[in-house]
Write an enzyme that holds these catalytic residues in place. Structure first.
Site, PDB file in Angstrom:
ATOM      1  N   ARG A  51      58.882   9.934 -21.570  1.00  0.00           N
ATOM      2  CA  ARG A  51      59.744   9.293 -22.577  1.00  0.00           C
ATOM      3  C   ARG A  51      60.870  10.380 -22.853  1.00  0.00           C
ATOM      4  O   ARG A  51      62.133   9.950 -23.051  1.00  0.00           O
ATOM      5  CB  ARG A  51      58.833   9.414 -24.069  1.00  0.00           C
ATOM      6  N   LYS A 159      41.409   0.368 -20.162  1.00  0.00           N
ATOM      7  CA  LYS A 159      40.929  -0.043 -21.557  1.00  0.00           C
ATOM      8  C   LYS A 159      41.278   0.858 -22.638  1.00  0.00           C
ATOM      9  O   LYS A 159      41.804   1.917 -22.266  1.00  0.00           O
ATOM     10  CB  LYS A 159      39.295  -0.191 -21.150  1.00  0.00           C
ATOM     11  N   HIS A 189      36.565   1.850 -15.941  1.00  0.00           N
ATOM     12  CA  HIS A 189      36.337   2.932 -14.711  1.00  0.00           C
ATOM     13  C   HIS A 189      34.947   2.868 -14.442  1.00  0.00           C
ATOM     14  O   HIS A 189      34.506   3.406 -12.893  1.00  0.00           O
ATOM     15  CB  HIS A 189      36.818   4.431 -15.188  1.00  0.00           C
ATOM     16  N   LYS A 193      32.590   3.592  -9.936  1.00  0.00           N
ATOM     17  CA  LYS A 193      31.610   4.447  -9.768  1.00  0.00           C
ATOM     18  C   LYS A 193      30.807   3.774  -8.602  1.00  0.00           C
ATOM     19  O   LYS A 193      30.629   2.734  -8.709  1.00  0.00           O
ATOM     20  CB  LYS A 193      30.645   4.554 -11.119  1.00  0.00           C
ATOM     21  N   GLU A 227      25.162   9.867 -23.903  1.00  0.00           N
ATOM     22  CA  GLU A 227      26.163  11.098 -23.599  1.00  0.00           C
ATOM     23  C   GLU A 227      25.715  12.269 -24.728  1.00  0.00           C
ATOM     24  O   GLU A 227      25.331  11.920 -25.671  1.00  0.00           O
ATOM     25  CB  GLU A 227      27.627  10.818 -24.001  1.00  0.00           C
ATOM     26  N   ASP A 246      34.258   0.979 -28.021  1.00  0.00           N
ATOM     27  CA  ASP A 246      34.284   1.973 -26.914  1.00  0.00           C
ATOM     28  C   ASP A 246      33.616   2.018 -25.712  1.00  0.00           C
ATOM     29  O   ASP A 246      33.998   2.126 -24.453  1.00  0.00           O
ATOM     30  CB  ASP A 246      34.119   3.482 -27.815  1.00  0.00           C
ATOM     31  N   HIS A 251      32.436  -1.098 -20.554  1.00  0.00           N
ATOM     32  CA  HIS A 251      31.403  -0.551 -19.701  1.00  0.00           C
ATOM     33  C   HIS A 251      29.895  -0.994 -19.634  1.00  0.00           C
ATOM     34  O   HIS A 251      29.486  -1.454 -18.535  1.00  0.00           O
ATOM     35  CB  HIS A 251      31.141   1.130 -19.816  1.00  0.00           C
ATOM     36  N   LYS A 351      26.630   8.920 -28.602  1.00  0.00           N
ATOM     37  CA  LYS A 351      27.178  10.206 -28.392  1.00  0.00           C
ATOM     38  C   LYS A 351      26.255  11.276 -28.981  1.00  0.00           C
ATOM     39  O   LYS A 351      25.465  10.796 -29.774  1.00  0.00           O
ATOM     40  CB  LYS A 351      28.643  10.438 -29.139  1.00  0.00           C
TER      41      LYS A 351
HETATM   42  C1  BG6 Z   1      35.260   6.347 -21.743  1.00  0.00           C
HETATM   43  C2  BG6 Z   1      35.031   6.151 -23.335  1.00  0.00           C
HETATM   44  O1  BG6 Z   1      35.664   4.778 -21.729  1.00  0.00           O
HETATM   45  O2  BG6 Z   1      34.185   6.638 -21.242  1.00  0.00           O
HETATM   46  C3  BG6 Z   1      34.603   7.541 -23.754  1.00  0.00           C
HETATM   47  O3  BG6 Z   1      36.220   6.011 -24.355  1.00  0.00           O
HETATM   48  C4  BG6 Z   1      33.344   8.127 -23.097  1.00  0.00           C
HETATM   49  O4  BG6 Z   1      34.188   7.854 -25.198  1.00  0.00           O
HETATM   50  C5  BG6 Z   1      33.737   7.702 -21.478  1.00  0.00           C
HETATM   51  O5  BG6 Z   1      32.965   9.380 -23.252  1.00  0.00           O
HETATM   52  C6  BG6 Z   1      32.339   8.130 -20.616  1.00  0.00           C
HETATM   53  O6  BG6 Z   1      32.669   7.744 -19.293  1.00  0.00           O
HETATM   54  P1  BG6 Z   1      31.858   8.737 -18.131  1.00  0.00           P
HETATM   55  O7  BG6 Z   1      32.310   8.257 -16.853  1.00  0.00           O
HETATM   56  O8  BG6 Z   1      31.548   9.923 -18.471  1.00  0.00           O
HETATM   57  O9  BG6 Z   1      30.240   7.988 -18.334  1.00  0.00           O
END
Ligand code: BG6
Length: 499
Positions: A51, A159, A189, A193, A227, A246, A251, A351
């Site tokens: 920016r 996302k 993402h 994987k 996580e 989230d 996912h 989490k």
């Molecule tokens: C992200 C979330 O999309 O995915 C995070 O915003 C999360 O909160 C992460 O920690 C987890 O990704 P991975 O690849 O570590 O399982």
């Protein structure tokens, strides 16, 4: 999916948000690894858009450090030198036509020098609130229109796409007003994987599982995304999102889709994506009183993980002391179609749980007739371990050698590391490579996003009507979530898998 052998056509890769975390932690390490494998276009032009005027050397030093810290392979000075020389910087106000003039001129210069012929991949590594403005700016500046003769202009979005159905529809509309759907690459993402991609291979390249993959043999499915990390300094974002937005809407729903979908007619991107949308559309809506019965939310409280004390969610920076945002969610959902009639899918994500593990497990029905009345038979389970210790295991009963008719559960295991010596590419390597090749298979189509929000919205509405002074159930950091989640499964005589 794109062949790994061919290098993509020359193209300018334009990265908005070049000073951000995603760029440093994920995108540049992924580009570095792609270059190491000679999987980037011959004449590579990476344009880092900021920016404000940014010192190129400072930016490069930061990106180099990103590779040192986050690349799966060590930094090689020659490869870095090639990457570094391909990166140029442009300061631009990306949300306006005038502000994008410097970028347009820069890209025209790259076209002359690099044979990119107008091919562009715009990557928006910026906060989602900027997506619509940048798309509109690119449109007004004419940068959305590919040049002559089969050139392309694609846009990549991260996302979250919206925070509910209405905002997702509005964003899709705004982006599609400028880029046609075939040029929009929405990233989840998880689809990058290896183990997630393997779900399709596992299910559809092997004949032995398909006959079992339905309500006749599967008692229920459990999908866990646990996580051990907390909100990692993203308290403010998390307060707005919560685990459902989230992790579940994107996912986890992708994992549900790949587990539940019908065999696609081919590997064409839309053949696969059509089947995924059908799963999302078959999800039984959860509304009103059903929401409380079929979901559990929780918040992590102070605890110990890996021998280290960690604070509770409401003590995290950026989090309100009376927050009701969930850091854990469990849900029972049903895919109302012929294959899955009556089979619960149990989802849990959280989490600060005991450990990091993502797994899809199919638990099978009991034998129809017990021949071994004295033995407690195990529940046959097929578990697909997405991460870490990637692999697949099957649990079944075996006879303990000896004269007594004793039985014990055993496991048959396949692990990636043991079978494939080469390490897997990172998700972002695959996704950037596919976007450069123009293969949208592993990206989310607009209707997928909307169908998933369509299921999430009533949930959020029901939760929004709850008494705001009643706190969410807590779970001690380092445990497997609130007791209520165990009670939810116990009601039908089931238990969460111990992972
Ligand atoms: C992200 C979330 O999309 O995915 C995070 O915003 C999360 O909160 C992460 O920690 C987890 O990704 P991975 O690849 O570590 O399982």
């Amino acid at each position: 999916m794109a062949s790994e052998q061919e290098t993509p056509r020359p193209c300018a890769l334009v990265l908005f948000g070049a000073t951000g975390d995603l760029m440093r932690r994920k995108l540049v390490p992924a580009l570095y690894n792609l270059l190491l494998d000679e999987m980037l276009p011959q004449c590579l032009a990476i344009v880092a858009v900021t920016r404000r005027e940014t010192d190129r050397d400072d930016l490069l030093a930061r990106l180099r450090e990103g590779i040192e810290q986050h690349s799966r392979r060590a930094l090689d000075a020659d490869v870095w030198a090639r990457l570094e020389s391909a990166i140029s910087t442009v300061a631009a106000d990306a949300e306006s036509e005038r502000g994008l003039v410097p970028l347009r001129e820069h890209l025209a210069e790259i076209d002359r020098r690099c044979d990119t012929s107008g091919n562009r991949l715009f990557y928006l590594a910026v906060p989602p609130s900027a997506y619509a403005g940048i798309a509109a700016g690119l449109g007004a500046a004419g940068l959305n229109r590919p040049g002559e003769g089969g050139t392309f202009a694609r846009i990549v979005l991260e996302k979250p796409i919206g925070r509910d159905l209405a905002s997702a529809v509005a964003l899709n509309h705004a982006v599609n007003a400028v880029f046609n759907e075939g040029s929009v690459y929405r990233i989840d993402h998880y689809l990058g994987k290896e183990t997630v991609q393997n779900l399709l291979v596992f299910r559809f390249a092997n004949a032995i599982f398909e006959p079992l993959w339905n309500h006749k043999y599967v008692d229920h499915v459990q999908i866990t995304v646990a996580e051990s990390i907390g909100v990692e300094g993203r308290g403010e974002y998390y307060e707005e999102a919560g685990t459902t937005r989230d992790m579940v809407q994107n996912h986890m729903f992708q994992l549900v889709c790949l587990t539940a979908m019908e065999p696609p007619a081919s590997l064409r991107p839309d053949a696969i994506r059509n089947e995924k949308v059908k799963v999302l559309e078959a999800l039984r809506p959860l509304e009103g009183a059903d929401v409380a019965a079929a979901t559990v939310r929780g918040q992590y409280a102070h605890g110990v993980i890996d021998g280290k004390e960690v604070s509770g969610y409401r003590e995290e920076p950026g989090v309100s002391a009376d927050s009701r945002t969930e850091t854990y969610v469990a849900a029972e959902l049903f895919v109302d179609n012929w294959r899955w009639a009556g089979v619960p899918f149990y989802l849990r994500a959280g989490k600060r749980m005991t450990k990091r593990v993502t797994e899809i497990a199919l638990r099978f029905r009991e034998v129809p007739h017990h021949l071994f009345p004295d033995a407690a038979l195990t529940t046959n389970t097929l578990a697909l371990r997405i991460q870490p210790e990637e692999g697949i295991s099957i649990k079944f009963d075996a006879k303990i050698p000896g004269t007594e008719p004793r039985i014990k559960p055993v496991e048959m295991e396949f692990d990636y590391e043991g079978s494939f010596a080469d390490g897997s590419p990172e998700a972002y390597e695959r996704l950037i490579s596919d976007a450069l090749h123009g293969d949208p298979t592993l990206f989310i189509r607009g209707d997928e996003v909307e169908a998933s929000w369509g299921w999430i919205d009533p949930l959020q509405e029901a939760w929004g009507r709850e008494e705001p002074t009643v706190a969410l159930p807590e779970y001690t950091a380092g445990t497997w979530g609130p007791a209520e989640a165990h009670v939810m499964l116990a009601r039908s005589g089931r238990t969460w898998r111990r992972l």
